[in-house]
Design a protein around this motif. Structure first.
Motif, PDB file in Angstrom:
ATOM      1  N   GLN A 239      12.028  52.166  -2.861  1.00  0.00           N
ATOM      2  CA  GLN A 239      10.809  52.900  -2.522  1.00  0.00           C
ATOM      3  C   GLN A 239       9.684  51.939  -2.155  1.00  0.00           C
ATOM      4  OE1 GLN A 239       9.060  55.168  -5.687  1.00  0.00           O
ATOM      5  NE2 GLN A 239       7.808  56.413  -4.320  1.00  0.00           N
ATOM      6  N   GLN A 246       6.185  51.805   5.698  1.00  0.00           N
ATOM      7  CA  GLN A 246       5.279  52.887   6.070  1.00  0.00           C
ATOM      8  C   GLN A 246       3.868  52.347   6.284  1.00  0.00           C
ATOM      9  OE1 GLN A 246       4.228  55.843   3.079  1.00  0.00           O
ATOM     10  NE2 GLN A 246       4.688  57.485   4.547  1.00  0.00           N
ATOM     11  N   SER A 264      15.346  61.384  -2.011  1.00  0.00           N
ATOM     12  CA  SER A 264      14.424  62.386  -1.465  1.00  0.00           C
ATOM     13  C   SER A 264      13.022  61.801  -1.297  1.00  0.00           C
ATOM     14  CB  SER A 264      14.384  63.613  -2.376  1.00  0.00           C
ATOM     15  OG  SER A 264      13.991  63.248  -3.689  1.00  0.00           O
ATOM     16  N   ARG A 265      12.628  60.898  -2.210  1.00  0.00           N
ATOM     17  CA  ARG A 265      11.310  60.274  -2.084  1.00  0.00           C
ATOM     18  C   ARG A 265      11.225  59.433  -0.817  1.00  0.00           C
ATOM     19  NH1 ARG A 265       9.965  57.187  -7.543  1.00  0.00           N
ATOM     20  NH2 ARG A 265      12.051  56.367  -7.138  1.00  0.00           N
ATOM     21  N   TYR A 267      13.076  59.875   1.874  1.00  0.00           N
ATOM     22  CA  TYR A 267      13.240  60.728   3.048  1.00  0.00           C
ATOM     23  C   TYR A 267      11.897  61.244   3.556  1.00  0.00           C
ATOM     24  CZ  TYR A 267      14.461  64.703   5.963  1.00  0.00           C
ATOM     25  OH  TYR A 267      14.543  65.583   7.001  1.00  0.00           O
ATOM     26  N   TRP A 268      11.037  61.665   2.647  1.00  0.00           N
ATOM     27  CA  TRP A 268       9.775  62.271   3.073  1.00  0.00           C
ATOM     28  C   TRP A 268       8.763  61.231   3.548  1.00  0.00           C
ATOM     29  CZ3 TRP A 268      10.398  66.908   4.343  1.00  0.00           C
ATOM     30  CH2 TRP A 268      11.247  67.757   3.612  1.00  0.00           C
ATOM     31  N   ASP A 271       8.783  59.551   9.526  1.00  0.00           N
ATOM     32  CA  ASP A 271       8.115  60.419  10.497  1.00  0.00           C
ATOM     33  C   ASP A 271       9.113  61.073  11.437  1.00  0.00           C
ATOM     34  OD1 ASP A 271       5.370  59.741   9.696  1.00  0.00           O
ATOM     35  OD2 ASP A 271       5.864  57.757  10.478  1.00  0.00           O
ATOM     36  N   ALA A 287      10.969  64.479  11.497  1.00  0.00           N
ATOM     37  CA  ALA A 287      11.705  64.618  10.236  1.00  0.00           C
ATOM     38  C   ALA A 287      11.385  65.935   9.537  1.00  0.00           C
ATOM     39  CB  ALA A 287      11.387  63.440   9.315  1.00  0.00           C
ATOM     40  N   SER A 288      10.153  66.411   9.661  1.00  0.00           N
ATOM     41  CA  SER A 288       9.756  67.620   8.940  1.00  0.00           C
ATOM     42  C   SER A 288      10.402  68.884   9.503  1.00  0.00           C
ATOM     43  CB  SER A 288       8.226  67.763   8.982  1.00  0.00           C
ATOM     44  OG  SER A 288       7.772  67.822  10.327  1.00  0.00           O
ATOM     45  N   ASN A 307      17.793  66.834  -2.213  1.00  0.00           N
ATOM     46  CA  ASN A 307      17.594  65.770  -1.233  1.00  0.00           C
ATOM     47  C   ASN A 307      18.071  66.219   0.146  1.00  0.00           C
ATOM     48  OD1 ASN A 307      17.302  63.406   0.171  1.00  0.00           O
ATOM     49  ND2 ASN A 307      18.723  62.209  -1.064  1.00  0.00           N
TER      50      ASN A 307
END
Length: 660
Positions: A239, A246, A264-265, A267-268, A271, A287-288, A307
């Motif tokens: 992370q 990022q 999952s952390r 993944y979000w 962009d 991605a969203s 996830n």
């Protein structure tokens, strides 16, 4: 305790980036001044919009020969990439997802302009094809951290800065750049720690990964490409790495990374996404919206799914949300692999039907090229006019020379190698302890031992030089850090002070213990001959390593060659059959042995011969010496000189060929 983002030098909404006005809370005025100064030195970023359209890549598989009927079986070409498109703009972080073998690394390498062979489709950078200027503003990070284990973090980044940053910056300014990167990536606590490796304890996996990112950050890249930067790291460290990426993207860079199975952390934080299966895209876009898209074509994730990356990877593997894995056949007799292949085909066709046209319209919508077809991509070598080295040849030589000394001194002066040389020298000195000059055969044996031992030892050490540094050489040369010639001369020159010390100590011990001529001139000439032989032997080892680039093959061939040189060296066989006598002229041990004999004995030397030693015979008439013809010293020196230059030239040519 600081959150990971602050520990990494990233403060959430306003990360520390060049040109940023907001700094980490509590930072001293001196640190702020350093960042401000280095940010000015770096210069402003030139944003890069990366577009790739219908990228395809195919490799030819080797032909199988020798079947039962004597014919050859031609294998079909393997499609690695097929019709992959996408766009990523400055400030965005794009992730490539897919199972192993789906083509993620191949696509990333193609985007970096480092993929050999012909690539169809188009890859453009601000609407322009790949060029030398783009290469110098692109950072590329491979999956494996290729670092020198004995250098500290500061040394690693400083040497990289000295090689990669332009000459318009002074040495002090380049060092400041390295300090800034250390500060930005949260490496201050370990700045003076050695990097370490498999057999040497050093940095943690996450710290080594940040050092690798730091090497690319030194040039303030507008485009940053990373191959699985979180591979092998725990979730917290992963992370931190992605948070770093990022933050770098938010600073105006275009960041593209492959990633195998993000949490999952993670993944979000992305962009945009490109999802691949067997080289074919099944999604490329924001991605969203990925879950919305797959839901629209009938693939809705289970309610208990946390996830999204797991859901995407299942689809890329041909596993639908309602499939039961583990059963080989379903109720209709179809195998599980058939169902997976059918799902993959459906996803690929859905992508072409629903996403491909809109994506191409978006790609061609920039730079006013909606009505023009993009040129096919080809990666020819950068021309001389485009390839402008950041530093001069002499500066590259100097930096590489000093870096090589720091890195290899631990190996060259390791306790094992010193013990090996000292123990053999003392043991041989004791075996030949004050040998009687009348025992010519014994002294001749000692001289032949000199020529053979310091033929074997340096050659087998030199074999490992280029194969061990191959990954580093490929990485740094691909980044345009230095010329191959400057690396080669720095590598060979750096070996001299380290490779010539042990033979000097060896000869100084064994020569006087062995009872050879106790005159300084004879000792000095013997030492110079041994050192000359060491350089020739080392050159052969470098050539074998560079030509084969495989340690086992090189050592096997070296063993055969040294056995032949040993047998034809003039000590064991005095009368070699004429049809094979030419072999001795290829043996550097033969010429070294002749020189040592010529230095040790002259026409004025005699030994006791005949029954009961009643006569005195010329030493040069001794049967083991006479057949050598040791008086032709000039020819022997010239022959070794030809080998010295020839072997090292062969090694350079082999390295040059492997660069193409």
């Amino acid at each position: 305790m600081m959150p990971p983002e602050q520990e990494m030098g990233i403060t959430g909404k306003s990360p520390i980036v060049p040109g940023s006005s907001r700094l980490e809370d509590g930072m001293s005025e001196q640190v702020q001044a350093t960042i401000a100064r280095c940010s000015i030195l770096r210069g402003s970023l030139r944003p890069v919009t990366l577009k790739f359209e219908d990228v395809a890549y195919t490799i030819k598989l080797p032909t199988t020969r020798g079947n039962c009927f004597g014919s050859t079986d031609s294998k079909p070409d393997r499609v690695v990439l097929s019709g992959v498109s996408g766009i990523v703009q400055p400030g965005e972080l794009l992730a490539m997802l897919g199972p192993s073998g789906s083509g993620k690394t191949t696509l990333l390498t193609a985007l970096a302009g480092r993929l050999p062979g012909k690539i169809s489709g188009s890859i453009t950078y601000n609407g322009q094809p790949f060029s030398g200027s783009i290469k110098r503003k692109t950072g590329f990070l491979t999956q494996d951290d290729v670092l020198y284990p004995h250098l500290t973090v500061l040394e690693t980044l400083t040497y990289t800065a000295l090689l990669r940053l332009p000459n318009k910056l002074t040495r002090a300014e380049k060092v400041e750049q390295a300090e800034l990167v250390i500060l930005e990536l949260g490496l201050t606590r370990c700045r003076n720690s050695i990097v370490g490796g498999v057999l040497l304890r050093g940095l943690s996996g996450g710290e080594r990964k940040r050092v690798s990112i730091g090497q690319e950050m030194l040039v303030n890249p507008s485009l940053l490409l990373l191959d699985e930067p979180t591979s092998g790291l725990d979730s917290t460290t992963a992370q931190r790495i992605v948070a770093t990426l990022q933050g770098l993207a938010r600073g105006g860079r275009t960041v593209v990374t492959t990633i195998h199975q993000p949490s999952s952390r993670l993944y979000w934080m992305f962009d945009k996404l490109v999802v691949l299966t067997d080289g074919h895209p099944i999604y490329s876009g924001t991605a969203s919206r990925v879950m919305e898209y797959f839901g629209s074509i009938g693939y809705v994730p289970r309610m208990d799914l946390v996830n999204p990356a797991d859901f995407l990877l299942d689809l890329a593997n041909g596993v639908g949300p309602d499939m039961k894995q583990g059963d080989r056949y379903d109720n209709h007799g179809r195998s599980e692999s058939d169902d997976q292949n059918s799902i993959k085909k459906l996803l690929i066709s859905s992508y072409k039907k629903n996403l491909n046209d809109n994506l191409k319209a978006e790609i061609r919508g920039n730079y006013g090229d909606q009505n023009t077809s993009l040129p096919p991509t080809s990666y020819s070598k950068v021309s001389g006019s485009e390839q402008q080295w950041n530093t001069t040849w002499c500066e590259q030589l100097k930096v590489l020379f000093v870096r090589g000394l720091k890195e290899r001194r631990h190996e060259s002066y390791s306790g094992l190698r010193v013990f090996q040389a000292l123990s053999v020298s003392i043991l041989s000195g004791l075996l030949w302890w004050h040998s009687d000059p009348s025992h010519v055969q014994d002294q001749v044996g000692l001289l032949f031992f000199f020529s053979t031992f310091w033929g074997f030892f340096p050659m087998f050490n030199a074999i490992f030089a280029f194969p061990q540094e191959r990954a580093m050489l490929i990485k740094e040369r691909s980044s345009g850090m230095y010329r191959l010639s400057s690396y080669y001369f720095a590598r060979t020159a750096g070996d001299l002070p380290m490779e010539l010390v042990l033979p000097t100590i060896f000869v100084a011990i064994t020569y006087w213990m062995g009872g050879l001529k106790p005159f300084p001139i004879n000792f000095v000439l013997t030492l110079l001959t041994i050192l000359y032989n060491v350089l020739v032997s080392q050159g052969l080892g470098l050539a074998l390593g560079a030509v084969l680039m495989e340690v086992k093959q090189a050592t096997t061939l070296a063993s055969v060659l040294m056995l032949v040189f040993l047998l034809a060296g003039g000590y064991y066989i005095q009368h070699i059959p004429p049809f094979i006598a030419w072999i001795k002229y290829c043996s550097f041990s033969y010429y070294c042995y002749k020189l040592l004999i010529g230095i040790q004995y002259t026409d004025n030397d005699y030994y006791e011969c005949g029954e009961f030693g009643r006569h005195h015979c010329k030493t040069l008439e001794f049967p083991g010496i006479k057949h050598l013809g040791p008086n032709n010293i000039g020819f022997d020196v010239a022959a070794l000189g030809v080998m010295l230059v020839g072997y090292r030239f062969m090694a350079y040519v082999a390295l040059r060929i492997r660069q193409h």
